[in-house]
Design an enzyme around this catalytic site. Structure first.
Site, PDB file in Angstrom:
ATOM      1  N   ILE A   1      -4.398   0.415  -2.156  1.00 33.91           N
ATOM      2  CA  ILE A   1      -4.921   0.851  -0.853  1.00 33.91           C
ATOM      3  C   ILE A   1      -5.757   2.121  -1.034  1.00 33.91           C
ATOM      4  O   ILE A   1      -6.804   2.298  -0.395  1.00 33.91           O
ATOM      5  CB  ILE A   1      -3.770   1.067   0.148  1.00 33.91           C
TER       6      ILE A   1
ATOM      7  N   ASN B   1       1.082   3.164 -11.901  1.00 31.20           N
ATOM      8  CA  ASN B   1       0.974   1.777 -11.419  1.00 31.20           C
ATOM      9  C   ASN B   1      -0.492   1.406 -11.163  1.00 31.20           C
ATOM     10  O   ASN B   1      -0.788   0.635 -10.258  1.00 31.20           O
ATOM     11  CB  ASN B   1       1.799   1.611 -10.128  1.00 31.20           C
TER      12      ASN B   1
ATOM     13  N   GLY C   1       3.312   7.045  -4.679  1.00 31.68           N
ATOM     14  CA  GLY C   1       4.731   6.744  -4.578  1.00 31.68           C
ATOM     15  C   GLY C   1       5.008   5.392  -5.193  1.00 31.68           C
ATOM     16  O   GLY C   1       4.085   4.666  -5.562  1.00 31.68           O
TER      17      GLY C   1
ATOM     18  N   SER D   1       5.370   2.559   6.456  1.00 27.60           N
ATOM     19  CA  SER D   1       5.439   1.106   6.355  1.00 27.60           C
ATOM     20  C   SER D   1       6.175   0.535   7.555  1.00 27.60           C
ATOM     21  O   SER D   1       7.066   1.182   8.119  1.00 27.60           O
ATOM     22  CB  SER D   1       6.190   0.744   5.074  1.00 27.60           C
TER      23      SER D   1
ATOM     24  N   TYR E   1      13.649   1.916  -0.964  1.00 20.68           N
ATOM     25  CA  TYR E   1      12.211   2.105  -0.707  1.00 20.68           C
ATOM     26  C   TYR E   1      11.987   2.387   0.784  1.00 20.68           C
ATOM     27  O   TYR E   1      11.338   3.378   1.159  1.00 20.68           O
ATOM     28  CB  TYR E   1      11.416   0.865  -1.134  1.00 20.68           C
TER      29      TYR E   1
ATOM     30  N   LYS F   1      10.722   5.960   2.835  1.00 21.99           N
ATOM     31  CA  LYS F   1       9.602   6.097   3.779  1.00 21.99           C
ATOM     32  C   LYS F   1      10.101   6.725   5.082  1.00 21.99           C
ATOM     33  O   LYS F   1       9.458   7.606   5.659  1.00 21.99           O
ATOM     34  CB  LYS F   1       8.979   4.720   4.070  1.00 21.99           C
TER      35      LYS F   1
ATOM     36  N   ASP G   1      14.715 -10.875   3.418  1.00 18.03           N
ATOM     37  CA  ASP G   1      13.515 -11.222   4.202  1.00 18.03           C
ATOM     38  C   ASP G   1      13.865 -11.404   5.676  1.00 18.03           C
ATOM     39  O   ASP G   1      14.883 -12.010   6.020  1.00 18.03           O
ATOM     40  CB  ASP G   1      12.893 -12.524   3.682  1.00 18.03           C
TER      41      ASP G   1
HETATM   42  P1  NAD Z   1      -0.112   1.288  -5.565  1.00 18.65           P
HETATM   43  O1  NAD Z   1       1.079   1.293  -6.452  1.00 18.65           O
HETATM   44  O2  NAD Z   1      -1.248   0.398  -5.905  1.00 18.65           O
HETATM   45  O3  NAD Z   1      -0.671   2.777  -5.404  1.00 18.65           O
HETATM   46  C1  NAD Z   1       0.146   3.913  -5.522  1.00 18.65           C
HETATM   47  C2  NAD Z   1      -0.526   4.849  -6.503  1.00 18.65           C
HETATM   48  O4  NAD Z   1       0.257   6.042  -6.626  1.00 18.65           O
HETATM   49  C3  NAD Z   1      -0.664   4.256  -7.896  1.00 18.65           C
HETATM   50  O5  NAD Z   1      -1.995   4.443  -8.331  1.00 18.65           O
HETATM   51  C4  NAD Z   1       0.317   5.057  -8.749  1.00 18.65           C
HETATM   52  O6  NAD Z   1      -0.140   5.196 -10.083  1.00 18.65           O
HETATM   53  C5  NAD Z   1       0.371   6.368  -8.009  1.00 18.65           C
HETATM   54  N1  NAD Z   1       1.629   7.115  -8.136  1.00 18.65           N
HETATM   55  C6  NAD Z   1       2.883   6.647  -7.936  1.00 18.65           C
HETATM   56  N2  NAD Z   1       3.776   7.644  -8.059  1.00 18.65           N
HETATM   57  C7  NAD Z   1       3.065   8.771  -8.316  1.00 18.65           C
HETATM   58  C8  NAD Z   1       3.417  10.134  -8.513  1.00 18.65           C
HETATM   59  N3  NAD Z   1       4.691  10.531  -8.454  1.00 18.65           N
HETATM   60  N4  NAD Z   1       2.437  11.027  -8.733  1.00 18.65           N
HETATM   61  C9  NAD Z   1       1.131  10.635  -8.773  1.00 18.65           C
HETATM   62  N5  NAD Z   1       0.739   9.361  -8.607  1.00 18.65           N
HETATM   63  C10 NAD Z   1       1.697   8.441  -8.363  1.00 18.65           C
HETATM   64  O7  NAD Z   1       0.401   0.985  -4.089  1.00 18.65           O
HETATM   65  P2  NAD Z   1      -0.410   0.650  -2.762  1.00 18.65           P
HETATM   66  O8  NAD Z   1      -0.134  -0.751  -2.415  1.00 18.65           O
HETATM   67  O9  NAD Z   1      -1.791   1.118  -2.876  1.00 18.65           O
HETATM   68  O10 NAD Z   1       0.388   1.551  -1.728  1.00 18.65           O
HETATM   69  C11 NAD Z   1      -0.013   2.860  -1.411  1.00 18.65           C
HETATM   70  C12 NAD Z   1       1.014   3.481  -0.484  1.00 18.65           C
HETATM   71  O11 NAD Z   1       1.163   2.656   0.680  1.00 18.65           O
HETATM   72  C13 NAD Z   1       2.406   3.599  -1.095  1.00 18.65           C
HETATM   73  O12 NAD Z   1       2.980   4.801  -0.657  1.00 18.65           O
HETATM   74  C14 NAD Z   1       3.146   2.426  -0.505  1.00 18.65           C
HETATM   75  O13 NAD Z   1       4.527   2.645  -0.435  1.00 18.65           O
HETATM   76  C15 NAD Z   1       2.528   2.330   0.876  1.00 18.65           C
HETATM   77  N6  NAD Z   1       2.608   0.986   1.454  1.00 18.65           N
HETATM   78  C16 NAD Z   1       2.082  -0.068   0.766  1.00 18.65           C
HETATM   79  C17 NAD Z   1       2.164  -1.345   1.322  1.00 18.65           C
HETATM   80  C18 NAD Z   1       1.612  -2.540   0.587  1.00 18.65           C
HETATM   81  O14 NAD Z   1       1.893  -3.653   0.971  1.00 18.65           O
HETATM   82  N7  NAD Z   1       0.812  -2.375  -0.460  1.00 18.65           N
HETATM   83  C19 NAD Z   1       2.775  -1.531   2.565  1.00 18.65           C
HETATM   84  C20 NAD Z   1       3.279  -0.421   3.237  1.00 18.65           C
HETATM   85  C21 NAD Z   1       3.184   0.837   2.671  1.00 18.65           C
HETATM   86  C1  UD1 Z   2       7.431  -6.831   1.476  1.00 16.62           C
HETATM   87  C2  UD1 Z   2       8.489  -5.761   1.509  1.00 16.62           C
HETATM   88  C3  UD1 Z   2       8.097  -4.686   2.498  1.00 16.62           C
HETATM   89  C4  UD1 Z   2       6.720  -4.128   2.160  1.00 16.62           C
HETATM   90  C5  UD1 Z   2       5.731  -5.291   2.148  1.00 16.62           C
HETATM   91  C6  UD1 Z   2       4.353  -4.814   1.751  1.00 16.62           C
HETATM   92  C7  UD1 Z   2      10.506  -7.063   0.975  1.00 16.62           C
HETATM   93  C8  UD1 Z   2      11.817  -7.546   1.470  1.00 16.62           C
HETATM   94  N1  UD1 Z   2       9.753  -6.376   1.847  1.00 16.62           N
HETATM   95  O1  UD1 Z   2       7.356  -7.387   2.740  1.00 16.62           O
HETATM   96  O2  UD1 Z   2       9.032  -3.644   2.491  1.00 16.62           O
HETATM   97  O3  UD1 Z   2       6.328  -3.181   3.114  1.00 16.62           O
HETATM   98  O4  UD1 Z   2       6.168  -6.261   1.187  1.00 16.62           O
HETATM   99  O5  UD1 Z   2       3.413  -5.822   1.834  1.00 16.62           O
HETATM  100  O6  UD1 Z   2      10.137  -7.263  -0.165  1.00 16.62           O
HETATM  101  N2  UD1 Z   2       6.887 -15.109  -0.103  1.00 16.62           N
HETATM  102  C9  UD1 Z   2       7.050 -16.352  -0.678  1.00 16.62           C
HETATM  103  N3  UD1 Z   2       6.865 -16.474  -2.018  1.00 16.62           N
HETATM  104  C10 UD1 Z   2       6.522 -15.422  -2.820  1.00 16.62           C
HETATM  105  C11 UD1 Z   2       6.348 -14.145  -2.216  1.00 16.62           C
HETATM  106  C12 UD1 Z   2       6.547 -14.023  -0.861  1.00 16.62           C
HETATM  107  O7  UD1 Z   2       7.353 -17.324   0.017  1.00 16.62           O
HETATM  108  O8  UD1 Z   2       6.386 -15.593  -4.045  1.00 16.62           O
HETATM  109  C13 UD1 Z   2       7.053 -14.977   1.357  1.00 16.62           C
HETATM  110  C14 UD1 Z   2       8.146 -14.006   1.745  1.00 16.62           C
HETATM  111  O9  UD1 Z   2       9.367 -14.678   1.891  1.00 16.62           O
HETATM  112  C15 UD1 Z   2       7.604 -13.486   3.088  1.00 16.62           C
HETATM  113  C16 UD1 Z   2       6.093 -13.568   2.951  1.00 16.62           C
HETATM  114  O10 UD1 Z   2       5.852 -14.442   1.869  1.00 16.62           O
HETATM  115  O11 UD1 Z   2       7.997 -14.358   4.099  1.00 16.62           O
HETATM  116  C17 UD1 Z   2       5.457 -12.220   2.649  1.00 16.62           C
HETATM  117  O12 UD1 Z   2       6.124 -11.656   1.534  1.00 16.62           O
HETATM  118  P1  UD1 Z   2       5.658 -10.272   0.875  1.00 16.62           P
HETATM  119  O13 UD1 Z   2       4.227 -10.338   0.541  1.00 16.62           O
HETATM  120  O14 UD1 Z   2       6.623  -9.957  -0.218  1.00 16.62           O
HETATM  121  O15 UD1 Z   2       5.796  -9.229   2.073  1.00 16.62           O
HETATM  122  P2  UD1 Z   2       7.078  -8.868   2.991  1.00 16.62           P
HETATM  123  O16 UD1 Z   2       8.264  -9.645   2.603  1.00 16.62           O
HETATM  124  O17 UD1 Z   2       6.634  -8.952   4.397  1.00 16.62           O
END
Ligand code: NAD
Ligand code: UD1
Length: 345
Positions: free
Chosen positions: A14, A37, A84, A126, A151, A155, A297
């Protein structure tokens, strides 16, 4: 309004898309990322898209000295805090790592912001903070905190810390952005989601099946109380989500206090609908197997995103077709993510 923003975790999924949106909106970005990551290639690709430089510091947000150096060397006016750990399953195996990185890391960052007089913060929260009992659609006024894994709890804890910090300091303004399910990639196909190992999330898994890296998708449960028996989620395009951060920054400029905003489309889509939409957009068949439910889930959740619309002027504009087409463009051009250099260069 100042234009220089520190983006923690800016090399991540993101974060990298948000860097593009920031630069398009005229902000300058400074990044701190440990690359635990992610890959520095993502930052090179962002610069290729925008044609603008990014100042990058490789290191951990818990490194006070490095944060001090960054705030001294750059006139930062606001911080967007992505850094994170985010794997739900892993957080139950390694809770201390998760609280260390997500909670302690945020505290160290907040202390440094205070020491250097930086007063605006956008935090990656989240939808998971609503927990398992909340009625859908999720609205910001619902009680939060009934989280079911470290996790999610991390948050929620950071949200509380930030609310308390903002209550104690009227100069501080904080946007707590509660993301629903971000998917997709930049339309250039240059940046996207690059999970390490077996993907936990649905779209990266589907994309890896489509590109031939995995044999088939397991659909976790088809006996949920939903129209087709598979779970419903609120999938939103990562480019829309990135723009949400720019809107939040603009909103923070003349505010004080901490406010939560849902960032989602307001629509639920089932796993089977996602598979069909992906197949249509990519022209590739995705073999799947119906499998048992995945522990933890929830059957269905989506956002009430009206607060973000009213207060931030933000709505998710990009539809499912675009989310799927962009996911496929990224995955097919970069079958090994950033690990092996893409075929599109
Ligand atoms: P990501 O892992 O791709 O990005 C996180 C970045 O933070 C990575 O580049 C990693 O190297 C860096 N990082 C982790 N710990 C660190 C530390 N202690 N110091 C410095 N750098 C560090 O994840 P993302 O999907 O881009 O998510 C970004 C944020 O959004 C996260 O906080 C995540 O929890 C939150 N979030 C993500 C989702 C999702 O579905 N991707 C959903 C809800 C919230
Ligand atoms: C998951 C996290 C949530 C996080 C979110 C970020 C869990 C329990 N929750 O949510 O905390 O904020 O990701 O995007 O992990 N699915 C399949 N097959 C797969 C993978 C997923 O059927 O191989 C289904 C899951 O059951 C779910 C849907 O796809 O119904 C979405 O899954 P996922 O992308 O992991 O997101 P969340 O479960 O919503």
């Amino acid at each position: 309004m100042g234009r220089r923003v520190l983006v923690t975790g800016g090399a991540g999924y993101i974060g990298s898309h948000t860097l593009v949106a920031l630069q398009e909106a005229g902000f300058e970005a400074v990044v701190i990322d440990s690359l635990c990551n992610s890959s520095e290639v993502a930052l090179q690709r962002v610069q290729a898209i925008s044609g603008k430089p990014i100042r990058f510091y490789r290191g951990d947000i818990r490194n006070r000295k490095l944060l001090g150096q960054i705030f001294t060397e750059n006139a930062i006016h606001a911080v967007i805090h992505f850094a994170g750990l985010k794997a739900v399953g892993e957080s139950s195996q390694k809770p201390i790592d998760y609280y260390q990185s997500n909670v302690s890391g945020s505290l160290v960052l907040l202390e440094a912001m205070q020491a250097f007089g930086v007063k605006q913060l956008v935090f990656s929260s989240s939808a998971t903070v609503y927990g398992s009992e909340a009625p859908v659609p999720y609205v910001e006024t619902l009680q939060t905190g009934r989280t079911s894994n470290p996790y999610g709890t991390s948050k929620w804890m950071v949200e509380q810390v930030l609310r308390d910090a903002a209550a104690a300091n009227p100069e501080l303004s904080v946007a707590l952005l509660r993301y629903f399910n971000p998917v997709g990639a930049h339309p250039s196909g240059l940046i996207g989601e690059d999970p390490q190992g077996i993907p936990n999330n649905l779209l990266p898994y589907i994309a890896q099946v489509a590109v031939g890296k995995r044999n088939e998708l397991s659909i976790f449960g088809d006996d949920y109380p939903t129209p087709d028996g598979t779970c419903l989620r609120d999938y939103l395009h990562v480019v829309d989500l990135a723009i949400g951060h720019v809107r939040a920054l603009e909103w923070l400029a003349d505010k004080s206090g901490a406010e939560a905003f849902n960032l989602g489309t307001g629509r639920g889509t089932s796993v089977l609908e996602i598979v069909r939409a992906f197949e249509q957009a990519s022209g590739v068949t995705v073999p799947y197997r119906l499998s048992p439910r995945r522990a933890g889930d929830l059957p269905a959740f989506w956002a009430d995103a009206s607060k973000a619309k009213c207060e931030l002027g933000w709505v998710a504009n990009l539809g499912l077709e675009q989310m799927m087409a962009d996911t496929w463009r990224w995955q097919s051009k970069n079958p090994h993510g950033y690990g092996a250099v893409a075929t599109n260069k």
